[in-house]
Design a protein around this motif. Structure first.
Motif, PDB file in Angstrom:
ATOM      1  N   GLY A   1     -49.250  32.181  31.911  1.00  0.00           N
ATOM      2  CA  GLY A   1     -48.604  30.751  32.541  1.00  0.00           C
ATOM      3  C   GLY A   1     -47.243  30.656  33.096  1.00  0.00           C
ATOM      4  O   GLY A   1     -46.610  29.879  33.587  1.00  0.00           O
ATOM      5  N   LYS A   2     -46.646  31.915  33.152  1.00  0.00           N
ATOM      6  CA  LYS A   2     -45.241  32.150  33.849  1.00  0.00           C
ATOM      7  C   LYS A   2     -44.909  33.195  34.522  1.00  0.00           C
ATOM      8  O   LYS A   2     -45.702  34.391  34.392  1.00  0.00           O
ATOM      9  N   GLY A   3     -44.283  33.368  35.534  1.00  0.00           N
ATOM     10  CA  GLY A   3     -43.804  34.527  36.405  1.00  0.00           C
ATOM     11  C   GLY A   3     -43.917  34.469  37.893  1.00  0.00           C
ATOM     12  O   GLY A   3     -44.328  33.133  38.369  1.00  0.00           O
ATOM     13  N   ASN A   4     -43.914  35.336  38.440  1.00  0.00           N
ATOM     14  CA  ASN A   4     -44.019  35.424  39.864  1.00  0.00           C
ATOM     15  C   ASN A   4     -45.292  36.177  40.557  1.00  0.00           C
ATOM     16  O   ASN A   4     -45.755  37.020  39.905  1.00  0.00           O
ATOM     17  N   VAL A   5     -46.016  35.307  41.622  1.00  0.00           N
ATOM     18  CA  VAL A   5     -47.046  35.806  42.155  1.00  0.00           C
ATOM     19  C   VAL A   5     -46.988  36.020  43.722  1.00  0.00           C
ATOM     20  O   VAL A   5     -46.133  35.495  44.189  1.00  0.00           O
ATOM     21  N   VAL A   6     -47.796  36.843  44.203  1.00  0.00           N
ATOM     22  CA  VAL A   6     -47.965  37.074  45.714  1.00  0.00           C
ATOM     23  C   VAL A   6     -49.300  36.822  45.980  1.00  0.00           C
ATOM     24  O   VAL A   6     -50.250  36.938  45.281  1.00  0.00           O
ATOM     25  N   ILE A   7     -49.537  36.172  47.185  1.00  0.00           N
ATOM     26  CA  ILE A   7     -50.865  35.786  47.786  1.00  0.00           C
ATOM     27  C   ILE A   7     -51.271  36.427  48.927  1.00  0.00           C
ATOM     28  O   ILE A   7     -50.782  36.273  49.923  1.00  0.00           O
ATOM     29  N   LEU A   8     -52.565  37.035  48.766  1.00  0.00           N
ATOM     30  CA  LEU A   8     -53.246  38.038  50.126  1.00  0.00           C
ATOM     31  C   LEU A   8     -54.344  36.960  50.458  1.00  0.00           C
ATOM     32  O   LEU A   8     -55.235  36.550  49.843  1.00  0.00           O
ATOM     33  N   GLU A   9     -53.975  36.528  51.854  1.00  0.00           N
ATOM     34  CA  GLU A   9     -54.731  35.720  52.420  1.00  0.00           C
ATOM     35  C   GLU A   9     -56.042  36.228  53.420  1.00  0.00           C
ATOM     36  O   GLU A   9     -55.508  37.366  53.881  1.00  0.00           O
ATOM     37  N   GLY A  10     -56.922  35.466  53.602  1.00  0.00           N
ATOM     38  CA  GLY A  10     -57.921  36.031  54.794  1.00  0.00           C
ATOM     39  C   GLY A  10     -57.365  35.616  56.078  1.00  0.00           C
ATOM     40  O   GLY A  10     -56.369  35.130  56.161  1.00  0.00           O
ATOM     41  N   PRO A  11     -58.269  35.774  57.157  1.00  0.00           N
ATOM     42  CA  PRO A  11     -57.819  35.428  58.523  1.00  0.00           C
ATOM     43  C   PRO A  11     -57.353  33.804  58.552  1.00  0.00           C
ATOM     44  O   PRO A  11     -58.133  33.113  58.282  1.00  0.00           O
ATOM     45  N   ILE A  12     -56.331  33.507  58.895  1.00  0.00           N
ATOM     46  CA  ILE A  12     -55.829  32.281  59.085  1.00  0.00           C
ATOM     47  C   ILE A  12     -56.573  31.396  59.926  1.00  0.00           C
ATOM     48  O   ILE A  12     -56.960  31.778  61.157  1.00  0.00           O
ATOM     49  N   GLY A  13     -57.312  30.561  59.592  1.00  0.00           N
ATOM     50  CA  GLY A  13     -58.201  29.473  60.303  1.00  0.00           C
ATOM     51  C   GLY A  13     -59.507  29.599  59.944  1.00  0.00           C
ATOM     52  O   GLY A  13     -60.366  28.800  60.548  1.00  0.00           O
ATOM     53  N   GLN A  14     -60.018  30.595  59.357  1.00  0.00           N
ATOM     54  CA  GLN A  14     -61.414  30.714  58.760  1.00  0.00           C
ATOM     55  C   GLN A  14     -61.600  29.957  57.627  1.00  0.00           C
ATOM     56  O   GLN A  14     -60.680  29.746  56.763  1.00  0.00           O
TER      57      GLN A  14
ATOM     58  N   LYS B   1     -43.866  31.296  40.177  1.00  0.00           N
ATOM     59  CA  LYS B   1     -43.320  30.913  41.425  1.00  0.00           C
ATOM     60  C   LYS B   1     -43.891  31.841  42.614  1.00  0.00           C
ATOM     61  O   LYS B   1     -44.498  32.987  42.059  1.00  0.00           O
ATOM     62  N   VAL B   2     -44.389  31.530  43.746  1.00  0.00           N
ATOM     63  CA  VAL B   2     -44.887  32.168  44.744  1.00  0.00           C
ATOM     64  C   VAL B   2     -43.821  32.849  45.647  1.00  0.00           C
ATOM     65  O   VAL B   2     -43.034  32.234  46.224  1.00  0.00           O
ATOM     66  N   LEU B   3     -43.980  34.188  45.346  1.00  0.00           N
ATOM     67  CA  LEU B   3     -42.932  35.014  46.326  1.00  0.00           C
ATOM     68  C   LEU B   3     -43.195  35.239  47.680  1.00  0.00           C
ATOM     69  O   LEU B   3     -42.177  35.192  48.583  1.00  0.00           O
ATOM     70  N   GLU B   4     -44.336  35.607  47.888  1.00  0.00           N
ATOM     71  CA  GLU B   4     -44.816  35.927  49.146  1.00  0.00           C
ATOM     72  C   GLU B   4     -46.392  35.356  49.475  1.00  0.00           C
ATOM     73  O   GLU B   4     -47.200  35.342  48.454  1.00  0.00           O
ATOM     74  N   GLN B   5     -46.768  35.160  50.571  1.00  0.00           N
ATOM     75  CA  GLN B   5     -48.169  34.578  50.788  1.00  0.00           C
ATOM     76  C   GLN B   5     -48.214  34.973  52.304  1.00  0.00           C
ATOM     77  O   GLN B   5     -47.671  34.454  53.327  1.00  0.00           O
ATOM     78  N   LYS B   6     -49.167  35.610  52.642  1.00  0.00           N
ATOM     79  CA  LYS B   6     -49.507  36.051  53.953  1.00  0.00           C
ATOM     80  C   LYS B   6     -50.855  36.840  54.146  1.00  0.00           C
ATOM     81  O   LYS B   6     -51.628  37.292  53.210  1.00  0.00           O
TER      82      LYS B   6
END
Length: 335
Positions: free
Chosen positions: A153-166, A187-192
């Protein structure tokens, strides 16, 4: 009188022969169905297509199937619809790359009186005949909660996303953010976007690990391919995915194997149910109310996803969490 009687008998026999011939022709009708999918580079859609080809209506010759590879491009998919409309297909199964751009294609098919059934990914068109897929908001919640729980429940995450708009990218993001909003110590460090690609995710994660040395505590992938790319990036820098939790969505083969090793978490998206269910829904539109579904997926999900005469607008295929206990069973279904 006898002559008239013989003529009537002959006419009756002729009518019966014509009726029988018409019935036989109708019974032998082959339906041309197109499957317009967003792209075939990754394993999930390959599983989807292979499952579709195993549908009983294709194997017995009732359906002549043509698969169109959209190459992850909305314009390409639009042009493929033009081809199917010109060639007067009887029905279309659509897995769009873009939730908005795909609407024009659906609307054109509707004007041409060709039913379009969405599968796997959604499109914003009121003219879509029906949709069968899995709840991607829920998938986002499941994948995020898995990582958050393992992080304590604590720390930093990064998020890998699919094609934007799908639709899957949009809705899985909603689910992920819903979970993160409840966990203020994450906390979200990166999201792309990494465009569902293992290779792109590998490069992107390597860059993030360099930019945030020792600060990334968890990785949320919107699909398995990207999660697997992230695991490769961790291992390339001698980092243990068992200590930096990674999660994905789909249940592709390598992901199930990674779950067995304890390297990641994932949930199975049933490609077979989505693909074969979509074809049954297309045939229900093409043939009419007399059509009974031929795929056994309707028996498999009879409780959670009943057929209901094939008239529902939305059919939701349940998710299956992948565990060490069910991994081998799921892998055996790929053989």
């Amino acid at each position: 009188m006898q002559k008239i009687g013989r003529q009537l008998l002959a006419l009756t026999a002729l009518c019966s022969l014509v009726t029988a011939s018409n019935s036989l022709a109708q019974a032998k009708k082959t339906y041309k169905v197109g499957a317009a999918v967003y792209g075939l580079k990754a394993e999930f859609m390959q599983i989807w297509v292979n499952a579709l080809k195993q549908h009983p209506a294709i194997k017995d010759g009732t359906v002549q199937l043509t698969v169109f590879d959209g190459n992850y491009d909305a314009l390409t998919q639009n042009n493929q619809f033009d081809t199917m409309i010109t060639q007067k297909f009887d029905g279309i199964i659509f897995a769009p790359i873009d939730i908005q751009a795909g609407a024009e294609a659906v609307d054109k098919a509707f004007k041409a009186k060709i039913p379009v059934v969405g599968s796997n990914t959604q499109v914003n068109s009121k003219n879509l005949t029906a949709y069968i897929g899995s709840n991607d908001v829920l998938a986002g919640e499941l994948v995020a909660q898995s990582v958050v729980t393992r992080m304590g429940g604590k720390g930093n995450v990064v998020i890998l996303e699919g094609p934007i708009g799908q639709s899957a990218q949009i809705q899985r993001r909603q689910g992920i953010m819903k979970v993160l909003a409840k966990n203020k110590n994450i906390k979200v460090l990166e999201q792309k976007t990494a465009n569902w690609s293992r290779a792109e995710a590998l490069t992107l994660t390597e860059n993030w690990l360099t930019a945030h040395p020792g600060q990334i505590n968890g990785i949320i992938g919107q699909n398995d391919e990207m999660a697997l790319g992230a695991i490769e990036a961790l291992k390339s820098q001698n980092l243990d995915p068992k200590k930096i939790p990674v999660a994905g969505v789909d249940g592709v083969t390598d992901a199930i194997l990674s779950v067995k090793k304890g390297d990641m978490a994932s949930v199975l998206q049933d490609a077979r149910a989505q693909a074969q269910g979509a074809l049954d829904l297309v045939l229900r539109q093409a043939i009419g109310s007399s059509y009974q579904p031929k795929s056994d997926i309707w028996k498999q999900y009879a409780t959670g996803m009943p057929w209901k005469a094939g008239t529902q607008k939305v059919y939701s295929v349940p998710w299956t969490p992948i565990t060490i206990k069910n991994a081998d069973q799921l892998l055996s279904q790929r053989k």
